[in-house]
Scaffold this motif. Structure first.
Motif, PDB file in Angstrom:
ATOM      1  N   GLU A 145      -1.225  76.653  24.962  1.00 16.51           N
ATOM      2  CA  GLU A 145      -0.228  75.650  24.575  1.00 16.51           C
ATOM      3  C   GLU A 145       0.559  75.167  25.782  1.00 16.51           C
ATOM      4  O   GLU A 145       0.819  73.974  25.940  1.00 16.51           O
ATOM      5  CB  GLU A 145       0.727  76.237  23.523  1.00 16.51           C
ATOM      6  N   TRP A 146       0.926  76.096  26.647  1.00 18.29           N
ATOM      7  CA  TRP A 146       1.693  75.730  27.826  1.00 18.29           C
ATOM      8  C   TRP A 146       0.827  74.933  28.798  1.00 18.29           C
ATOM      9  O   TRP A 146       1.312  74.038  29.485  1.00 18.29           O
ATOM     10  CB  TRP A 146       2.251  76.974  28.493  1.00 18.29           C
ATOM     11  N   LYS A 147      -0.475  75.251  28.854  1.00 16.76           N
ATOM     12  CA  LYS A 147      -1.388  74.495  29.714  1.00 16.76           C
ATOM     13  C   LYS A 147      -1.497  73.043  29.246  1.00 16.76           C
ATOM     14  O   LYS A 147      -1.556  72.121  30.058  1.00 16.76           O
ATOM     15  CB  LYS A 147      -2.771  75.149  29.735  1.00 16.76           C
ATOM     16  N   LYS A 148      -1.511  72.829  27.923  1.00 22.70           N
ATOM     17  CA  LYS A 148      -1.549  71.461  27.400  1.00 22.70           C
ATOM     18  C   LYS A 148      -0.308  70.692  27.835  1.00 22.70           C
ATOM     19  O   LYS A 148      -0.393  69.524  28.248  1.00 22.70           O
ATOM     20  CB  LYS A 148      -1.638  71.484  25.874  1.00 22.70           C
ATOM     21  N   THR A 149       0.839  71.349  27.744  1.00 25.37           N
ATOM     22  CA  THR A 149       2.087  70.704  28.142  1.00 25.37           C
ATOM     23  C   THR A 149       2.077  70.370  29.626  1.00 25.37           C
ATOM     24  O   THR A 149       2.502  69.277  30.037  1.00 25.37           O
ATOM     25  CB  THR A 149       3.286  71.618  27.815  1.00 25.37           C
ATOM     26  N   MET A 150       1.571  71.299  30.444  1.00 26.85           N
ATOM     27  CA  MET A 150       1.535  71.060  31.886  1.00 26.85           C
ATOM     28  C   MET A 150       0.592  69.920  32.240  1.00 26.85           C
ATOM     29  O   MET A 150       0.867  69.123  33.137  1.00 26.85           O
ATOM     30  CB  MET A 150       1.128  72.342  32.623  1.00 26.85           C
ATOM     31  N   ARG A 151      -0.535  69.819  31.551  1.00 23.86           N
ATOM     32  CA  ARG A 151      -1.480  68.733  31.834  1.00 23.86           C
ATOM     33  C   ARG A 151      -0.838  67.372  31.537  1.00 23.86           C
ATOM     34  O   ARG A 151      -1.041  66.402  32.281  1.00 23.86           O
ATOM     35  CB  ARG A 151      -2.753  68.912  31.010  1.00 23.86           C
ATOM     36  N   VAL A 152      -0.081  67.302  30.439  1.00 26.54           N
ATOM     37  CA  VAL A 152       0.614  66.053  30.105  1.00 26.54           C
ATOM     38  C   VAL A 152       1.654  65.725  31.180  1.00 26.54           C
ATOM     39  O   VAL A 152       1.747  64.581  31.652  1.00 26.54           O
ATOM     40  CB  VAL A 152       1.287  66.167  28.722  1.00 26.54           C
ATOM     41  N   THR A 153       2.428  66.726  31.589  1.00 25.69           N
ATOM     42  CA  THR A 153       3.447  66.518  32.628  1.00 25.69           C
ATOM     43  C   THR A 153       2.818  66.097  33.946  1.00 25.69           C
ATOM     44  O   THR A 153       3.324  65.201  34.639  1.00 25.69           O
ATOM     45  CB  THR A 153       4.270  67.804  32.824  1.00 25.69           C
ATOM     46  N   MET A 154       1.691  66.727  34.296  1.00 27.96           N
ATOM     47  CA  MET A 154       1.006  66.387  35.550  1.00 27.96           C
ATOM     48  C   MET A 154       0.517  64.939  35.545  1.00 27.96           C
ATOM     49  O   MET A 154       0.622  64.239  36.551  1.00 27.96           O
ATOM     50  CB  MET A 154      -0.172  67.345  35.767  1.00 27.96           C
ATOM     51  N   LYS A 155       0.008  64.497  34.405  1.00 30.79           N
ATOM     52  CA  LYS A 155      -0.475  63.121  34.332  1.00 30.79           C
ATOM     53  C   LYS A 155       0.683  62.136  34.444  1.00 30.79           C
ATOM     54  O   LYS A 155       0.545  61.060  35.057  1.00 30.79           O
ATOM     55  CB  LYS A 155      -1.245  62.902  33.031  1.00 30.79           C
ATOM     56  N   GLN A 156       1.831  62.482  33.876  1.00 31.21           N
ATOM     57  CA  GLN A 156       3.006  61.626  33.991  1.00 31.21           C
ATOM     58  C   GLN A 156       3.481  61.549  35.447  1.00 31.21           C
ATOM     59  O   GLN A 156       3.812  60.469  35.945  1.00 31.21           O
ATOM     60  CB  GLN A 156       4.135  62.148  33.098  1.00 31.21           C
ATOM     61  N   LEU A 157       3.528  62.708  36.117  1.00 29.96           N
ATOM     62  CA  LEU A 157       3.966  62.733  37.513  1.00 29.96           C
ATOM     63  C   LEU A 157       3.011  61.960  38.409  1.00 29.96           C
ATOM     64  O   LEU A 157       3.436  61.226  39.313  1.00 29.96           O
ATOM     65  CB  LEU A 157       4.088  64.182  37.989  1.00 29.96           C
ATOM     66  N   GLN A 158       1.712  62.113  38.165  1.00 26.78           N
ATOM     67  CA  GLN A 158       0.725  61.389  38.969  1.00 26.78           C
ATOM     68  C   GLN A 158       0.838  59.884  38.745  1.00 26.78           C
ATOM     69  O   GLN A 158       0.712  59.096  39.694  1.00 26.78           O
ATOM     70  CB  GLN A 158      -0.689  61.874  38.617  1.00 26.78           C
ATOM     71  N   TYR A 159       1.087  59.483  37.504  1.00 34.24           N
ATOM     72  CA  TYR A 159       1.242  58.060  37.206  1.00 34.24           C
ATOM     73  C   TYR A 159       2.481  57.505  37.911  1.00 34.24           C
ATOM     74  O   TYR A 159       2.458  56.385  38.436  1.00 34.24           O
ATOM     75  CB  TYR A 159       1.344  57.847  35.705  1.00 34.24           C
ATOM     76  N   ALA A 160       3.568  58.304  37.925  1.00 31.94           N
ATOM     77  CA  ALA A 160       4.780  57.868  38.617  1.00 31.94           C
ATOM     78  C   ALA A 160       4.525  57.718  40.117  1.00 31.94           C
ATOM     79  O   ALA A 160       5.028  56.777  40.750  1.00 31.94           O
ATOM     80  CB  ALA A 160       5.904  58.869  38.367  1.00 31.94           C
ATOM     81  N   LEU A 161       3.727  58.630  40.680  1.00 33.44           N
ATOM     82  CA  LEU A 161       3.374  58.522  42.097  1.00 33.44           C
ATOM     83  C   LEU A 161       2.557  57.254  42.362  1.00 33.44           C
ATOM     84  O   LEU A 161       2.797  56.534  43.330  1.00 33.44           O
ATOM     85  CB  LEU A 161       2.579  59.749  42.533  1.00 33.44           C
TER      86      LEU A 161
END
Length: 330
Positions: A78-94
């Motif tokens: 569950e935490w890995k799913k949350t991290m993957r979503v956060t990572m994609k958001q951060l990468q998009y912001a970059l």
């Protein structure tokens, strides 16, 4: 309406005399400076850790850390799913070169509300609303109120309107105090800086097809509008409990237990899909703006708003039905 205005005025005066609103104001004046200082220390520690205040370097390092954590067997799925979503958001912001957390008073104001809506603000609202009727029943003052030549539904409606007015004032005070105090530390600029919105969760993946930037002042209007709606729902539920339960302590206990249970369930009931129909699990409407992974699959902003509206209508129907028919005089 002319006969309703004096009732609303009377309810407002009574709520002010209880001094609970002043206690809430005092809590905000104490806690918001503490949270501002904590945010300042976090920013200083990050700059010290990475050796720079450049947000791109910090974000890239966060992505590396999350990538390493994803390979750890000790991290839950569950935490890995949350991290993957956060990572994609951060990468998009970059990729779009938009800082997702620019340090200024406006950013602190929106981030504080996002975190406060989890439990802090609903608890304050329930403290005001849970004894609106029960305190008068236990003290006997409701009998004096009902001797006036005014329909019972108008009396309860005046209490509801006064309660919503105080909820609105609490939301406005949170925004105003947060901006004034944090702005003195981080600066009062940032109203026109862009915030990315439009993230959608498709299954367990984050979709960026509809993502676009809006200015922070528009985002704050959306965020605080959704927060106001969630808090009005809590206020209506508190009013219903206050009508049904004669004891003020019992009413507050029920609301506190309900809200805390909702916070616990949001992190433990991801496989219990029927829980998405509970109003407590739909209060975090701001999460849909930020693209956060919902606590239960199937939650969307329209669905949550509909569930909250149905619960509110039901709570008001029960409140008015019981209050107008109950034998309160004996």
């Amino acid at each position: 309406m002319s006969s309703l205005y004096p009732l609303i005025q009377n309810e407002t005066i009574k709520m002010i005399k209880k001094r609970r609103f002043m206690v809430i104001l005092l809590i905000l004046l104490v806690l918001i400076p503490i949270f501002t200082y904590a945010q300042y220390r976090v920013s200083a520690e990050r700059a010290k850790q990475f050796g720079t205040s450049n947000w791109r370097i910090e974000t890239e390092q966060r992505l590396k850390d999350m990538t390493n954590r994803l390979s750890s067997p000790r991290v839950s799925d569950e935490w890995k799913k949350t991290m993957r979503v956060t990572m994609k958001q951060l990468q998009y912001a970059l990729d779009k070169n938009i800082n997702p957390s620019t340090p200024n008073g406006v950013t602190f104001t929106r981030e504080f509300m996002k975190n406060a809506l989890i439990l802090f603000v609903p608890l304050m609202v329930s403290v005001i609303g849970a004894d609106l009727v029960s305190s008068e029943q236990s003290s006997g003052t409701i009998k004096l109120l009902l001797t006036r030549p005014v329909p019972r539904w108008k009396i309860l409606l005046s209490k509801l309107i006064a309660l919503i007015m105080f909820v609105s004032l609490i939301i406005a005070l949170i925004g105003g105090i947060s901006y004034l105090i944090s702005g003195a530390v981080f600066g009062y600029h940032g109203w026109d800086e862009p915030v990315l919105v439009g993230y959608r969760i498709v299954g367990d993946e984050l979709s960026v097809a509809d993502v676009h930037g809006v200015s922070q002042w528009r985002y704050i209007l959306m965020e605080y509008g959704l927060s106001w709606f969630s808090c009005v729902v809590v206020a209506c539920m508190s009013l219903m409990v206050s009508v049904l339960v004669r004891s003020t302590a019992a009413g507050m206990g029920i609301m506190l237990a309900t809200l805390i249970a909702g916070t616990i369930l949001s992190s433990m009931a991801s496989s219990w899909t029927s829980a998405k129909y509970l109003f407590m699990l739909n209060l975090q409407t701001i999460d849909f703006l930020t693209g956060a992974l919902p606590s239960i699959p199937g939650l969307t902003l329209p669905f949550s708003l509909t569930v909250l509206a149905v619960w509110t209508a039901g709570a008001l129907a029960v409140s008015f039905a019981v209050f107008t028919k109950r034998d309160i005089l004996n």
